[in-house]
Design a protein around this motif. Structure first.
Motif, PDB file in Angstrom:
ATOM      1  N   GLU A   1       4.642  -8.558  -9.994  1.00 51.13           N
ATOM      2  CA  GLU A   1       3.814  -9.724 -10.310  1.00 51.13           C
ATOM      3  C   GLU A   1       4.157 -10.927  -9.457  1.00 51.13           C
ATOM      4  O   GLU A   1       3.293 -11.777  -9.193  1.00 51.13           O
ATOM      5  N   THR A   2       5.403 -11.014  -8.981  1.00 44.97           N
ATOM      6  CA  THR A   2       5.802 -12.139  -8.129  1.00 44.97           C
ATOM      7  C   THR A   2       5.708 -11.798  -6.644  1.00 44.97           C
ATOM      8  O   THR A   2       6.159 -12.560  -5.799  1.00 44.97           O
ATOM      9  N   HIS A   3       5.134 -10.638  -6.350  1.00 45.36           N
ATOM     10  CA  HIS A   3       4.921 -10.191  -4.964  1.00 45.36           C
ATOM     11  C   HIS A   3       6.238 -10.015  -4.192  1.00 45.36           C
ATOM     12  O   HIS A   3       6.289 -10.207  -2.979  1.00 45.36           O
ATOM     13  N   ASP A   4       7.270  -9.644  -4.934  1.00 50.21           N
ATOM     14  CA  ASP A   4       8.550  -9.351  -4.305  1.00 50.21           C
ATOM     15  C   ASP A   4       8.706  -7.854  -4.036  1.00 50.21           C
ATOM     16  O   ASP A   4       9.677  -7.421  -3.427  1.00 50.21           O
ATOM     17  N   LEU A   5       7.743  -7.082  -4.519  1.00 52.52           N
ATOM     18  CA  LEU A   5       7.732  -5.628  -4.339  1.00 52.52           C
ATOM     19  C   LEU A   5       6.300  -5.209  -4.031  1.00 52.52           C
ATOM     20  O   LEU A   5       5.364  -5.698  -4.670  1.00 52.52           O
ATOM     21  N   HIS A   6       6.136  -4.322  -3.058  1.00 56.65           N
ATOM     22  CA  HIS A   6       4.804  -3.987  -2.579  1.00 56.65           C
ATOM     23  C   HIS A   6       4.617  -2.465  -2.536  1.00 56.65           C
ATOM     24  O   HIS A   6       5.539  -1.726  -2.195  1.00 56.65           O
ATOM     25  N   ILE A   7       3.409  -2.028  -2.884  1.00 52.84           N
ATOM     26  CA  ILE A   7       3.090  -0.603  -2.931  1.00 52.84           C
ATOM     27  C   ILE A   7       2.009  -0.296  -1.900  1.00 52.84           C
ATOM     28  O   ILE A   7       0.981  -0.982  -1.839  1.00 52.84           O
ATOM     29  N   HIS A   8       2.226   0.743  -1.108  1.00 54.44           N
ATOM     30  CA  HIS A   8       1.298   1.116  -0.041  1.00 54.44           C
ATOM     31  C   HIS A   8       0.894   2.585  -0.179  1.00 54.44           C
ATOM     32  O   HIS A   8       1.623   3.391  -0.766  1.00 54.44           O
TER      33      HIS A   8
ATOM     34  N   ILE B   1      15.042  -2.495  -2.535  1.00 58.74           N
ATOM     35  CA  ILE B   1      14.016  -2.167  -1.541  1.00 58.74           C
ATOM     36  C   ILE B   1      12.703  -2.820  -1.960  1.00 58.74           C
ATOM     37  O   ILE B   1      12.339  -2.806  -3.137  1.00 58.74           O
ATOM     38  N   ARG B   2      11.955  -3.346  -0.996  1.00 59.79           N
ATOM     39  CA  ARG B   2      10.762  -4.138  -1.306  1.00 59.79           C
ATOM     40  C   ARG B   2       9.448  -3.394  -1.067  1.00 59.79           C
ATOM     41  O   ARG B   2       8.380  -3.930  -1.360  1.00 59.79           O
ATOM     42  N   HIS B   3       9.518  -2.195  -0.514  1.00 55.82           N
ATOM     43  CA  HIS B   3       8.280  -1.479  -0.207  1.00 55.82           C
ATOM     44  C   HIS B   3       8.337  -0.048  -0.734  1.00 55.82           C
ATOM     45  O   HIS B   3       9.314   0.673  -0.513  1.00 55.82           O
ATOM     46  N   ILE B   4       7.278   0.346  -1.432  1.00 63.27           N
ATOM     47  CA  ILE B   4       7.107   1.714  -1.920  1.00 63.27           C
ATOM     48  C   ILE B   4       5.888   2.289  -1.207  1.00 63.27           C
ATOM     49  O   ILE B   4       4.829   1.655  -1.146  1.00 63.27           O
ATOM     50  N   ILE B   5       6.030   3.486  -0.654  1.00 59.28           N
ATOM     51  CA  ILE B   5       4.939   4.138   0.068  1.00 59.28           C
ATOM     52  C   ILE B   5       4.660   5.488  -0.583  1.00 59.28           C
ATOM     53  O   ILE B   5       5.587   6.270  -0.831  1.00 59.28           O
ATOM     54  N   VAL B   6       3.387   5.751  -0.876  1.00 59.89           N
ATOM     55  CA  VAL B   6       2.970   7.073  -1.349  1.00 59.89           C
ATOM     56  C   VAL B   6       2.123   7.692  -0.249  1.00 59.89           C
ATOM     57  O   VAL B   6       1.181   7.075   0.245  1.00 59.89           O
ATOM     58  N   CYS B   7       2.479   8.911   0.161  1.00 59.94           N
ATOM     59  CA  CYS B   7       1.783   9.560   1.265  1.00 59.94           C
ATOM     60  C   CYS B   7       1.256  10.925   0.830  1.00 59.94           C
ATOM     61  O   CYS B   7       2.027  11.849   0.564  1.00 59.94           O
ATOM     62  N   GLY B   8      -0.078  11.041   0.751  1.00 61.91           N
ATOM     63  CA  GLY B   8      -0.717  12.325   0.492  1.00 61.91           C
ATOM     64  C   GLY B   8      -1.105  12.994   1.800  1.00 61.91           C
ATOM     65  O   GLY B   8      -0.847  12.471   2.888  1.00 61.91           O
ATOM     66  N   HIS B   9      -1.757  14.151   1.706  1.00 64.79           N
ATOM     67  CA  HIS B   9      -2.110  14.853   2.944  1.00 64.79           C
ATOM     68  C   HIS B   9      -3.263  15.820   2.715  1.00 64.79           C
ATOM     69  O   HIS B   9      -3.606  16.165   1.579  1.00 64.79           O
TER      70      HIS B   9
ATOM     71  N   GLU C   1      -2.956  -7.527   8.199  1.00 69.34           N
ATOM     72  CA  GLU C   1      -3.144  -7.369   6.760  1.00 69.34           C
ATOM     73  C   GLU C   1      -1.810  -7.208   6.044  1.00 69.34           C
ATOM     74  O   GLU C   1      -1.551  -7.834   5.011  1.00 69.34           O
ATOM     75  N   VAL C   2      -0.934  -6.386   6.600  1.00 69.13           N
ATOM     76  CA  VAL C   2       0.370  -6.156   5.981  1.00 69.13           C
ATOM     77  C   VAL C   2       1.175  -7.463   5.938  1.00 69.13           C
ATOM     78  O   VAL C   2       1.804  -7.784   4.925  1.00 69.13           O
ATOM     79  N   ARG C   3       1.140  -8.203   7.035  1.00 75.01           N
ATOM     80  CA  ARG C   3       1.887  -9.456   7.065  1.00 75.01           C
ATOM     81  C   ARG C   3       1.326 -10.488   6.101  1.00 75.01           C
ATOM     82  O   ARG C   3       2.053 -11.257   5.486  1.00 75.01           O
ATOM     83  N   LYS C   4       0.010 -10.479   5.937  1.00 77.45           N
ATOM     84  CA  LYS C   4      -0.648 -11.443   5.057  1.00 77.45           C
ATOM     85  C   LYS C   4      -0.375 -11.145   3.588  1.00 77.45           C
ATOM     86  O   LYS C   4      -0.047 -12.043   2.805  1.00 77.45           O
ATOM     87  N   PHE C   5      -0.490  -9.866   3.220  1.00 77.21           N
ATOM     88  CA  PHE C   5      -0.419  -9.512   1.803  1.00 77.21           C
ATOM     89  C   PHE C   5       0.954  -9.003   1.358  1.00 77.21           C
ATOM     90  O   PHE C   5       1.265  -9.040   0.168  1.00 77.21           O
ATOM     91  N   TYR C   6       1.768  -8.493   2.307  1.00 77.58           N
ATOM     92  CA  TYR C   6       2.969  -7.789   1.880  1.00 77.58           C
ATOM     93  C   TYR C   6       4.243  -8.305   2.532  1.00 77.58           C
ATOM     94  O   TYR C   6       5.272  -7.660   2.424  1.00 77.58           O
ATOM     95  N   SER C   7       4.198  -9.424   3.194  1.00 78.71           N
ATOM     96  CA  SER C   7       5.406  -9.919   3.859  1.00 78.71           C
ATOM     97  C   SER C   7       6.384 -10.487   2.840  1.00 78.71           C
ATOM     98  O   SER C   7       6.015 -10.831   1.724  1.00 78.71           O
TER      99      SER C   7
END
Length: 255
Positions: A207-214, A94-102, A249-255
């Motif tokens: 570091e190689t931008h193959d995994l992204h944190i949001h 999986i290439r995207h990690i999301i942390v969601c607070g509230h 922004e997501v497409r530019k930095f996290y695609s």
């Protein structure tokens, strides 16, 4: 339990057939797109407010949506959260990690009270697993919050990014819309991005931008959902006016 049992019977009448069909569709080739960390609060229903379906996400929940920093462990496989990161991002690619607070997070409300040294004493932690959990793994969030208090709430905070050379700046609740505990909750959500990046088994992909944190943040009383924009250095409400900007922004930095 009566409510839960009645709910199961309703599910059997209404949704069971469709859900089983979906399970069959993803059985041999599941392609989850994100590992989603959020709080165990009963008001947080991430699959509902993201409109995601069977097979779309791995969801990990705990008190305060915390991911312990790797420096707490001699080995990196000691607790559920890093194990979930490995299962999602290494085993399942999986290439995207999301942390969601509230907002109105009971764990963050308690963390705010733990500024009191007596309230956070060792004796208190011996009798309260929740206090021990927060003192051990949310202390860095509290330290960041105290930095903000000392500097002034209009000042930026700096968080470690995906590698030692990458950092990001964050202005917390720049419109002063939320309570002091909610500001802490937003800081805590961003701190988890730094904690995730501490794990060695993720380092190369980060570091190689193959995994992204949001980071997302959910206001439970308005239903508004905010996305942390590194470009704008703040949480921005996701709505009809901001969607195009955030998508770019997501497409530019996290695609």
């Amino acid at each position: 339990m009566d409510k839960i049992l009645r709910g199961i019977m309703k599910y059997r009448r209404t949704d069971r057939k469709t859900m089983v069909e979906q399970f069959k569709e993803v059985k041999n080739n599941p392609t989850p797109k994100a590992v989603f960390f959020t709080c165990m609060d009963s008001r947080m229903i991430p699959t509902r407010f993201t409109e995601t379906d069977v097979g779309d996400m791995f969801v990990v929940r705990n008190a305060g949506n915390l991911i312990p920093n790797s420096h707490h462990f001699l080995d990196e496989y000691t607790t559920n959260e890093p194990a979930a990161l490995e299962l999602g991002c290494v085993v399942n690619d999986i290439r995207h990690i999301i942390v969601c607070g509230h907002s109105d997070c009971k764990a963050m409300n308690l963390l705010y009270k733990l500024r009191d040294e007596e309230y956070a004493s060792k004796d208190q932690r011996r009798i309260s697993p929740l206090k021990a959990w927060l003192c051990n793994h949310a202390h860095s969030s509290l330290e960041k919050f105290q930095q903000l208090e000392l500097a002034g709430h209009n000042q930026p905070l700096i968080f470690q990014g995906e590698s030692p050379m990458r950092k990001f700046v964050a202005y917390i609740d720049h419109e002063n819309r939320f309570s002091i505990e909610d500001k802490l909750s937003q800081i805590n959500t961003l701190q988890q991005l730094q904690n995730i990046a501490s794990y060695g088994f993720l380092r190369q992909r980060l570091e190689t931008h193959d995994l992204h944190i949001h980071a997302l943040w959910f206001d439970i009383y308005s239903g508004d959902i905010f996305y942390f924009s590194r470009q704008n250095k703040r949480f921005i409400e996701i709505n009809e006016m901001t969607m195009d900007m955030l998508t770019l922004e997501v497409r530019k930095f996290y695609s």
